[in-house]
Write a protein that holds these residues in place. Structure first.
Motif, mmCIF file in Angstrom:
data_model
loop_
_atom_site.group_PDB
_atom_site.id
_atom_site.type_symbol
_atom_site.label_atom_id
_atom_site.label_comp_id
_atom_site.label_asym_id
_atom_site.label_seq_id
_atom_site.Cartn_x
_atom_site.Cartn_y
_atom_site.Cartn_z
ATOM 1 N N UNK A 73 79.087 63.949 34.004
ATOM 2 C CA UNK A 73 79.397 62.797 33.326
ATOM 3 C C UNK A 73 79.323 63.221 31.864
ATOM 4 N N UNK A 74 80.215 62.559 31.314
ATOM 5 C CA UNK A 74 80.552 62.986 29.745
ATOM 6 C C UNK A 74 80.442 61.502 29.001
ATOM 7 N N UNK A 75 81.016 60.509 29.515
ATOM 8 C CA UNK A 75 80.843 59.000 28.766
ATOM 9 C C UNK A 75 80.440 58.171 29.823
ATOM 10 N N UNK A 76 79.627 57.111 29.320
ATOM 11 C CA UNK A 76 79.267 56.038 29.988
ATOM 12 C C UNK A 76 79.518 54.597 29.410
ATOM 13 N N UNK A 77 79.407 53.807 30.216
ATOM 14 C CA UNK A 77 79.485 52.155 29.777
ATOM 15 C C UNK A 77 78.092 51.788 29.174
ATOM 16 N N UNK A 95 83.370 56.334 37.326
ATOM 17 C CA UNK A 95 82.874 55.225 38.277
ATOM 18 C C UNK A 95 83.199 53.811 38.163
ATOM 19 N N UNK A 96 83.123 53.504 36.933
ATOM 20 C CA UNK A 96 83.735 52.105 36.791
ATOM 21 C C UNK A 96 85.264 51.821 36.741
ATOM 22 N N UNK A 97 85.948 52.937 36.545
ATOM 23 C CA UNK A 97 87.181 52.904 36.876
ATOM 24 C C UNK A 97 87.580 52.774 38.435
ATOM 25 N N UNK A 98 86.853 53.400 39.194
ATOM 26 C CA UNK A 98 87.074 53.057 40.620
ATOM 27 C C UNK A 98 86.730 51.859 41.030
ATOM 28 N N UNK A 99 85.691 51.322 40.526
ATOM 29 C CA UNK A 99 85.316 49.898 41.107
ATOM 30 C C UNK A 99 86.233 48.961 40.441
ATOM 31 N N UNK A 100 86.765 49.087 39.383
ATOM 32 C CA UNK A 100 87.692 48.305 38.596
ATOM 33 C C UNK A 100 89.009 48.346 39.466
#
Length: 355
Positions: A205-209, A322-327
């Protein structure tokens, strides 16, 4: 060298959707493709089977099977029995996609593969196909209310619904053709530490929300996410409990190795009792980017809807990937938070997906 052979049904020829698009997928992955052209078959199953087998023998007589490293038989209806019979008679070692197999297909000990069946298929009883597939350890994909052509009855559906079914069937077919991936529900007794020996949880992981002033913003937060031995033992305990309490644990396999899984809990929650919890969805690092996650997610949605849920709830890892997947799956911020998840993982993003 790779070869794929297509065995049609009595009235379901290779120009029809299932076989047409399956052949397209095979060509995309550099398979030599052959349509087995038996014709003028009688409507009687025993006579049609005999005629089709005879024509198949003549047509495939010149193929040198030993020259191929990957042999794939794709068959429909009576063609599933013809394909299984031919492979057994000639000792051809092959993978298989069985579209709407008949009970007679299993008389020939069909080899490894995947099978599709509709619950309104008047040529084959669902209970019989389920029993035979269990007996032969053949992953079975059931489409509710679908006919022998894996389509819904015209008066009860739209064209778009049937296209949606076809899309799902082809997604599963493509993964099996290209990567040997298949899917099935897991039982409590097989969920153990050994099941995860070939599973790689690692995520760089590099970036998170992170939520700031009521808005989600991207932040640098580099770390390696992985599971310890204690994490795996806890996971096994949780997944077994999911199955034993009436929930779903659904796995993606390559050979005998688990490469992805999703779990949905059985208990409805929320003020309106409309949520069901997607408690897990993970893909092994070596198999990401192949569409496994979308099939697992769609299966979780379908199962949750049948169980009376209106929304799927997800306490989501905040990594941007992960967020891109759920979006992409159509998820949005949850209207109602599950406080247990919020307290357990305060950095997670609480999401929901309408069923």
């Amino acid at each position: 060298m790779k070869i794929a052979l297509l065995f049609p049904g009595i009235g379901y020829q290779c120009e029809k959707p299932l076989l047409y698009y399956a052949q397209k997928i095979c060509s995309q992955y550099q398979y030599e493709t052959i349509q087995v052209p038996y014709t003028n078959l009688p409507r009687s199953i025993p006579e049609a089977f005999s005629d089709a087998c005879a024509q198949t023998e003549n047509y495939l007589d010149s193929i040198h099977w030993d020259s191929y490293e990957d042999i794939l038989f794709i068959s429909k209806s009576i063609g599933t029995a013809v394909a299984a019979s031919f492979a057994k008679k000639h000792g051809v070692s092959c993978r298989n996609i069985y579209y709407t197999p008949l009970a007679q297909t299993f008389d020939f000990a069909p080899q490894a593969g995947i099978a599709f069946h509709g619950t309104c298929d008047f040529w084959a009883e669902t209970a019989v196909i389920e029993e035979k597939c269990r007996e032969h350890r053949l992953p079975l994909y059931i489409i509710d209310n679908a006919s022998h052509s894996l389509e819904l009855q015209a008066e009860k559906c739209t064209v778009r619904q049937n296209i949606g079914i076809l899309e799902k069937v082809m997604k599963v077919s493509e993964q099996y053709i290209a990567h040997g991936i298949y899917y099935r529900a897991l039982q409590s007794g097989e969920i153990c530490r050994e099941l995860f020996r070939g599973f790689i949880r690692r995520q760089n992981v590099q970036k998170c929300l992170r939520k700031e002033n009521g808005a989600w913003v991207i932040k640098d937060a580099p770390f390696i996410d992985d599971w310890s031995e204690n994490d795996y033992q806890f996971l096994v305990k949780c997944l077994k409990n999911t199955v034993e309490t009436g929930g779903l644990v659904y796995g993606a396999f390559c050979g005998n190795a688990l490469k992805g899984f999703a779990s949905v809990e059985s208990a409805l929650f929320g003020s309106a009792q409309e949520y069901l919890d997607l408690s897990c969805i993970h893909i092994s690092e070596d198999m990401r980017g192949k569409g496994i996650g979308s099939i697992l997610f769609d299966t979780a949605k379908d199962w949750a809807k049948k169980k009376g849920g209106k929304k799927l709830y997800i306490s989501s890892h905040s990594a941007v990937e992960t967020q891109a997947f759920y979006n992409a799956m159509g998820c949005v911020d949850a209207q109602e938070y599950n406080q247990h998840h919020v307290e357990l993982e305060p950095y997670d993003r609480q999401l929901e997906c309408l069923l």
